[in-house]
Design a protein around this motif. Sequence first.
Motif, PDB file in Angstrom:
ATOM      1  N   ALA A  45       0.820  -1.216   0.000  1.00 14.29           N
ATOM      2  CA  ALA A  45       0.000   0.000   0.000  1.00 14.29           C
ATOM      3  C   ALA A  45       0.849   1.259   0.000  1.00 14.29           C
ATOM      4  CB  ALA A  45      -0.942   0.003   1.207  1.00 14.29           C
ATOM      5  N   GLY A  54      -0.112   5.104  -8.867  1.00 13.77           N
ATOM      6  CA  GLY A  54      -1.424   5.682  -8.584  1.00 13.77           C
ATOM      7  C   GLY A  54      -1.438   7.176  -8.841  1.00 13.77           C
ATOM      8  N   SER A  98     -15.961  -1.744  -8.500  1.00 14.79           N
ATOM      9  CA  SER A  98     -15.489  -0.693  -7.590  1.00 14.79           C
ATOM     10  C   SER A  98     -15.050  -1.236  -6.240  1.00 14.79           C
ATOM     11  CB  SER A  98     -16.573   0.369  -7.396  1.00 14.79           C
ATOM     12  OG  SER A  98     -17.720  -0.205  -6.808  1.00 14.79           O
ATOM     13  N   SER A  99     -15.415  -2.464  -5.905  1.00 14.84           N
ATOM     14  CA  SER A  99     -14.990  -3.093  -4.643  1.00 14.84           C
ATOM     15  C   SER A  99     -15.169  -4.589  -4.756  1.00 14.84           C
ATOM     16  CB  SER A  99     -15.804  -2.556  -3.452  1.00 14.84           C
ATOM     17  OG  SER A  99     -17.134  -3.042  -3.508  1.00 14.84           O
ATOM     18  N   SER A 230      -7.832  -4.698  -2.682  1.00 16.23           N
ATOM     19  CA  SER A 230      -7.549  -3.874  -1.504  1.00 16.23           C
ATOM     20  C   SER A 230      -6.757  -4.599  -0.434  1.00 16.23           C
ATOM     21  CB  SER A 230      -8.861  -3.378  -0.894  1.00 16.23           C
ATOM     22  OG  SER A 230      -9.630  -4.474  -0.421  1.00 16.23           O
ATOM     23  N   SER A 235      -4.413  -1.712  -2.946  1.00 18.70           N
ATOM     24  CA  SER A 235      -5.144  -0.620  -3.596  1.00 18.70           C
ATOM     25  C   SER A 235      -6.610  -0.675  -3.191  1.00 18.70           C
ATOM     26  CB  SER A 235      -4.971  -0.714  -5.115  1.00 18.70           C
ATOM     27  OG  SER A 235      -5.630   0.345  -5.768  1.00 18.70           O
ATOM     28  N   GLN A 236      -7.503  -0.636  -4.144  1.00 10.98           N
ATOM     29  CA  GLN A 236      -8.933  -0.688  -3.880  1.00 10.98           C
ATOM     30  C   GLN A 236      -9.621  -1.213  -5.129  1.00 10.98           C
ATOM     31  OE1 GLN A 236     -10.421   2.908  -2.211  1.00 10.98           O
ATOM     32  NE2 GLN A 236     -12.525   2.204  -2.030  1.00 10.98           N
ATOM     33  N   GLY A 237     -10.778  -1.852  -4.936  1.00 11.89           N
ATOM     34  CA  GLY A 237     -11.534  -2.374  -6.062  1.00 11.89           C
ATOM     35  C   GLY A 237     -11.731  -3.866  -5.938  1.00 11.89           C
ATOM     36  N   LEU A 263     -14.243   2.222 -11.079  1.00  9.26           N
ATOM     37  CA  LEU A 263     -13.161   2.374 -10.109  1.00  9.26           C
ATOM     38  C   LEU A 263     -12.273   3.553 -10.503  1.00  9.26           C
ATOM     39  CD1 LEU A 263     -11.761   1.123  -7.622  1.00  9.26           C
ATOM     40  CD2 LEU A 263     -10.435  -0.288  -9.199  1.00  9.26           C
ATOM     41  N   ALA A 267      -6.710   4.195  -8.244  1.00 11.96           N
ATOM     42  CA  ALA A 267      -6.752   2.847  -7.679  1.00 11.96           C
ATOM     43  C   ALA A 267      -6.384   1.810  -8.736  1.00 11.96           C
ATOM     44  CB  ALA A 267      -8.138   2.559  -7.105  1.00 11.96           C
ATOM     45  N   ALA A 270      -2.567   2.001  -9.284  1.00 13.46           N
ATOM     46  CA  ALA A 270      -1.852   1.416  -8.146  1.00 13.46           C
ATOM     47  C   ALA A 270      -1.951  -0.106  -8.163  1.00 13.46           C
ATOM     48  CB  ALA A 270      -2.414   1.980  -6.841  1.00 13.46           C
ATOM     49  N   ALA A 271      -3.141  -0.635  -8.457  1.00 16.67           N
ATOM     50  CA  ALA A 271      -3.320  -2.087  -8.495  1.00 16.67           C
ATOM     51  C   ALA A 271      -2.485  -2.721  -9.600  1.00 16.67           C
ATOM     52  CB  ALA A 271      -4.790  -2.428  -8.681  1.00 16.67           C
TER      53      ALA A 271
END
Length: 386
Positions: A45, A54, A98-99, A230, A235-237, A263, A267, A270-271
Amino acid sequence: MSWLGPWLEQTARARSEAGLRRALRPREAADPLVDLASNDYLGLARDPRVVEAGADALRTWGAGSTGSRLVTGSTRLHAQLEDELAAFTGTAAALVFSSGYTANLGAVAALSGRGALVVSDVAAHASLVDAARLSRARVEVARCSDPDAVDRVLAARDEARALVLIDGVDSVDGRIAPLAALHAVCRARDAVLVVDDAHGLGVRGPGGRGTVAEAGLAGAPDLVQTATLSKSLGSQGGVVLAGRAVVEHLVDAARPFIFDTGLAPAAVGAALAALGVVRDEPERVAALHTAAAAVAASARAAAPRLEVPAPTAAMVPVVLGDPDVAVAAAAACAEYGLRAGCFRPPSVRPGTSRLRLTARADLGADELALVDQVLHKVLGTLVALR
């Protein structure tokens, strides 16, 4: 007078009496505590390569994706991430949400519906539970870690279509699902296996490719894998990994995909960078397991009367029983410089409140020494009081 105020007060009082009130505790950017509570399993992260990727995506594409994926929310970055996630996991296609939560909601609801059966594991993550509830399918809850139990449910069904839902790695105790045996049952009974690999991607399997790859099932046409960006990817998603026809169906039918904003580019960037690190540095996966074993050894030595299993993933559960005891243990750890996860009902069964300690690949010798000292102080005192 509205019923709302009195009802909220009564509900809050009941939760307080049961030791189940929750509170937000914002942390600072420079957190002084050694972190054994987050899901940043591979320590990516804050990796400079991930952060810069990111930031570069933010500068290039802007702060938001500007719309749903079907309107303006799909960028070339999204497509690249989907291609690379599919290639990494050995799957035909991928679809980014998105998550991880919305990925599960979208996949399960779009593949089931009225006239179908959903067999949900008794210990399934809340997102799978909610997906089953929203699917409008008939839902049976079973111990899906027992393939024979699943076989009995599937054999007795009247529905032509059936899904079986399970976490590849249990989010609380780290138990690894028997995917090969479970998939064999599903195939024999013409059911589709849905594996939530949120805690397996980057942790289990060859080079961190997940529990599905570990079971030799990557690319199976009657298996759908979901994951989050995440945790190990920092990251996130979320993502659904499946055959191309499944992904095309989700684009047409998955409401959390169709009606949700895509997303954010930062993010996604970064992913992508994190996935590259995992691919290029598989030694991080080994380092994570070494750290988890060290944390478990410290917990076991600090409280030999407690059962602390040998970890199979990143998490080390220390079951304390009473929710107030678990909260007090987490608070005491923080006072000594250690952030520990605290799980209480409904996250776990009543009577099994616990510390959930999560290892990271980047834990150094000094940090592990502090973990050992703090656990001896806190767990040793608690066990003595019991």
